[in-house]
Write a protein that holds these residues in place. Structure first.
Motif, PDB file in Angstrom:
ATOM      1  N   ASP A  71      40.888  49.296  43.399  1.00  0.00           N
ATOM      2  CA  ASP A  71      42.349  49.391  42.979  1.00  0.00           C
ATOM      3  C   ASP A  71      43.333  50.721  42.784  1.00  0.00           C
ATOM      4  O   ASP A  71      44.563  50.814  42.856  1.00  0.00           O
ATOM      5  CB  ASP A  71      42.427  48.863  41.390  1.00  0.00           C
ATOM      6  CG  ASP A  71      41.741  47.344  41.512  1.00  0.00           C
ATOM      7  OD1 ASP A  71      42.258  46.758  42.442  1.00  0.00           O
ATOM      8  OD2 ASP A  71      41.127  47.155  40.297  1.00  0.00           O
ATOM      9  N   ARG A 132      48.102  53.581  42.677  1.00  0.00           N
ATOM     10  CA  ARG A 132      47.675  52.318  42.432  1.00  0.00           C
ATOM     11  C   ARG A 132      47.623  51.729  43.972  1.00  0.00           C
ATOM     12  O   ARG A 132      49.032  51.761  44.742  1.00  0.00           O
ATOM     13  CB  ARG A 132      48.562  51.380  41.639  1.00  0.00           C
ATOM     14  CG  ARG A 132      47.979  50.109  41.352  1.00  0.00           C
ATOM     15  CD  ARG A 132      48.729  49.611  39.911  1.00  0.00           C
ATOM     16  NE  ARG A 132      50.242  49.532  40.186  1.00  0.00           N
ATOM     17  CZ  ARG A 132      50.919  49.641  39.153  1.00  0.00           C
ATOM     18  NH1 ARG A 132      50.572  49.765  37.956  1.00  0.00           N
ATOM     19  NH2 ARG A 132      52.247  49.875  39.573  1.00  0.00           N
ATOM     20  N   SER A 133      46.599  51.137  44.428  1.00  0.00           N
ATOM     21  CA  SER A 133      46.597  50.557  45.837  1.00  0.00           C
ATOM     22  C   SER A 133      47.306  49.536  46.234  1.00  0.00           C
ATOM     23  O   SER A 133      48.068  49.691  47.304  1.00  0.00           O
ATOM     24  CB  SER A 133      45.206  50.101  46.184  1.00  0.00           C
ATOM     25  OG  SER A 133      44.269  51.160  45.825  1.00  0.00           O
ATOM     26  N   ARG A 134      47.709  48.479  45.282  1.00  0.00           N
ATOM     27  CA  ARG A 134      48.453  47.425  45.967  1.00  0.00           C
ATOM     28  C   ARG A 134      49.857  47.760  46.262  1.00  0.00           C
ATOM     29  O   ARG A 134      50.538  47.211  46.968  1.00  0.00           O
ATOM     30  CB  ARG A 134      48.399  46.242  44.549  1.00  0.00           C
ATOM     31  CG  ARG A 134      49.049  46.514  43.380  1.00  0.00           C
ATOM     32  CD  ARG A 134      49.049  45.316  42.479  1.00  0.00           C
ATOM     33  NE  ARG A 134      49.869  45.546  41.326  1.00  0.00           N
ATOM     34  CZ  ARG A 134      49.392  45.858  40.278  1.00  0.00           C
ATOM     35  NH1 ARG A 134      48.129  46.161  40.004  1.00  0.00           N
ATOM     36  NH2 ARG A 134      50.083  46.301  39.155  1.00  0.00           N
ATOM     37  N   ASP A 135      50.552  48.733  45.399  1.00  0.00           N
ATOM     38  CA  ASP A 135      51.799  49.183  45.625  1.00  0.00           C
ATOM     39  C   ASP A 135      51.950  50.561  45.824  1.00  0.00           C
ATOM     40  O   ASP A 135      53.423  50.823  46.167  1.00  0.00           O
ATOM     41  CB  ASP A 135      52.814  48.461  44.554  1.00  0.00           C
ATOM     42  CG  ASP A 135      52.263  49.237  43.155  1.00  0.00           C
ATOM     43  OD1 ASP A 135      51.350  49.987  43.131  1.00  0.00           O
ATOM     44  OD2 ASP A 135      52.781  48.790  42.208  1.00  0.00           O
ATOM     45  N   ARG A 136      51.007  51.383  46.079  1.00  0.00           N
ATOM     46  CA  ARG A 136      51.152  52.666  46.375  1.00  0.00           C
ATOM     47  C   ARG A 136      51.838  53.643  45.381  1.00  0.00           C
ATOM     48  O   ARG A 136      52.556  54.326  45.600  1.00  0.00           O
ATOM     49  CB  ARG A 136      51.952  52.852  47.653  1.00  0.00           C
ATOM     50  CG  ARG A 136      50.809  52.303  48.886  1.00  0.00           C
ATOM     51  CD  ARG A 136      51.587  52.796  50.195  1.00  0.00           C
ATOM     52  NE  ARG A 136      50.730  52.190  51.171  1.00  0.00           N
ATOM     53  CZ  ARG A 136      50.939  52.257  52.539  1.00  0.00           C
ATOM     54  NH1 ARG A 136      52.007  52.919  52.930  1.00  0.00           N
ATOM     55  NH2 ARG A 136      50.385  51.980  53.380  1.00  0.00           N
ATOM     56  N   ARG A 137      52.008  53.109  44.078  1.00  0.00           N
ATOM     57  CA  ARG A 137      52.625  53.655  42.945  1.00  0.00           C
ATOM     58  C   ARG A 137      51.735  54.663  42.150  1.00  0.00           C
ATOM     59  O   ARG A 137      50.767  54.273  41.789  1.00  0.00           O
ATOM     60  CB  ARG A 137      53.296  52.657  41.942  1.00  0.00           C
ATOM     61  CG  ARG A 137      54.122  53.299  40.719  1.00  0.00           C
ATOM     62  CD  ARG A 137      54.399  52.285  39.700  1.00  0.00           C
ATOM     63  NE  ARG A 137      55.163  52.840  38.847  1.00  0.00           N
ATOM     64  CZ  ARG A 137      55.704  52.186  37.692  1.00  0.00           C
ATOM     65  NH1 ARG A 137      55.997  50.685  37.716  1.00  0.00           N
ATOM     66  NH2 ARG A 137      56.418  52.944  36.801  1.00  0.00           N
ATOM     67  N   SER A 163      52.812  53.365  32.209  1.00  0.00           N
ATOM     68  CA  SER A 163      52.669  52.269  33.137  1.00  0.00           C
ATOM     69  C   SER A 163      51.383  52.145  33.785  1.00  0.00           C
ATOM     70  O   SER A 163      50.973  51.147  34.365  1.00  0.00           O
ATOM     71  CB  SER A 163      53.784  52.380  34.365  1.00  0.00           C
ATOM     72  OG  SER A 163      53.559  53.613  34.850  1.00  0.00           O
TER      73      SER A 163
END
Length: 249
Positions: A71, A132-137, A163
């Motif tokens: 993740d 974070r992998s899913r949204d590159r945040r 967050s």
């Protein structure tokens, strides 16, 4: 979070929610820092070099990108990470133990990112943004600091914005950097400094394999006061991390 020590020293560890925690700072990756002109000055051969007999400084370091489980990824800092610094600046604790600006401005945030590049360029350590992998945040930071490597030890510090807390990211990032430092770099000893009240970070450290070794009274300046730090250590010769042998030989 594990207390990252303030720049130019390493940053401490701090974690205010279960399963989270904070955290020192290669030649910059493409597009992340100014190029340096190493060509001699036109009259270089006519002037004595005052540094000719000086010992060489630390080599620049290249901050790699690494997976921290399915993740999250760890990567070098980018100027696109300014929203992360904005969120960190609003936290009541992170600016006290890092050089994250307590009053956010784009200019101050850009200077923070450049400090991370400088840490790598001067050989002080490896600063990572946790993404974070899913949204590159980006949701936090972790660093491996090497100033005491000649004495056979290095430290890790990290911090996490609200967050990013409660998702297991701190444990995953600490486990990843720990295994990489011990196995691939061959650091003999790693250590974390955690305030005694920070039981969540202490639990993460123990889960990863660090051992509580004692209390350092008045160890670090945090805001306007000196604070105690509990020290947690892990040796290259200790047991496995993630089921893999720690020792590189």
């Amino acid at each position: 979070m594990a207390a990252p020590a303030p720049d130019p020293q390493p940053d401490p560890v701090r974690d205010t929610s279960p399963g989270t925690g904070p955290a020192r700072d290669t030649s910059p990756s493409p597009g992340t820092g100014p190029a340096r002109d190493t060509s001699p000055a036109p009259d270089a051969d006519a002037r004595p070099d005052p540094d000719a007999d000086a010992p060489p400084g630390p080599d620049p370091l290249t901050v790699p990108s690494m997976s921290a489980g399915p993740d999250f990824v760890l990567r070098p800092w980018e100027m696109s990470d300014l929203p992360l610094i904005r969120e960190a600046a609003q936290d009541p604790y992170i600016p006290l133990i890092t050089t994250v600006p307590s009053r956010y401005s784009d200019r101050a945030a850009e200077e923070f990112v450049r400090r991370q590049w400088d840490r790598a360029a001067t050989g002080a350590g490896y600063p990572f943004a946790i993404v974070r992998s899913r949204d590159r945040r980006p949701v936090g930071a972790i660093g491996l600091w090497l100033r005491e490597l000649p004495e056979g030890r290095a430290s890790i510090g990290y911090w996490m914005v609200p967050s990013g807390r409660g998702q297991g990211v701190t444990r995953a990032a600490l486990r990843t950097v720990t295994g990489w430092a011990l196995r691939d770099i061959g650091v003999p000893r790693l250590q974390l400094f955690i305030e005694p009240w920070n039981t969540a970070s202490a639990r993460i450290a123990v889960d990863v394999g660090y051992r509580h070794e004692g209390l350092l009274r008045g160890w670090q300046q945090v805001g306007d006061e000196r604070r105690d730090m509990a020290v947690y250590g892990l040796l290259n010769s200790d047991g496995p991390v993630d089921g893999r042998a720690v020792a590189s030989n």
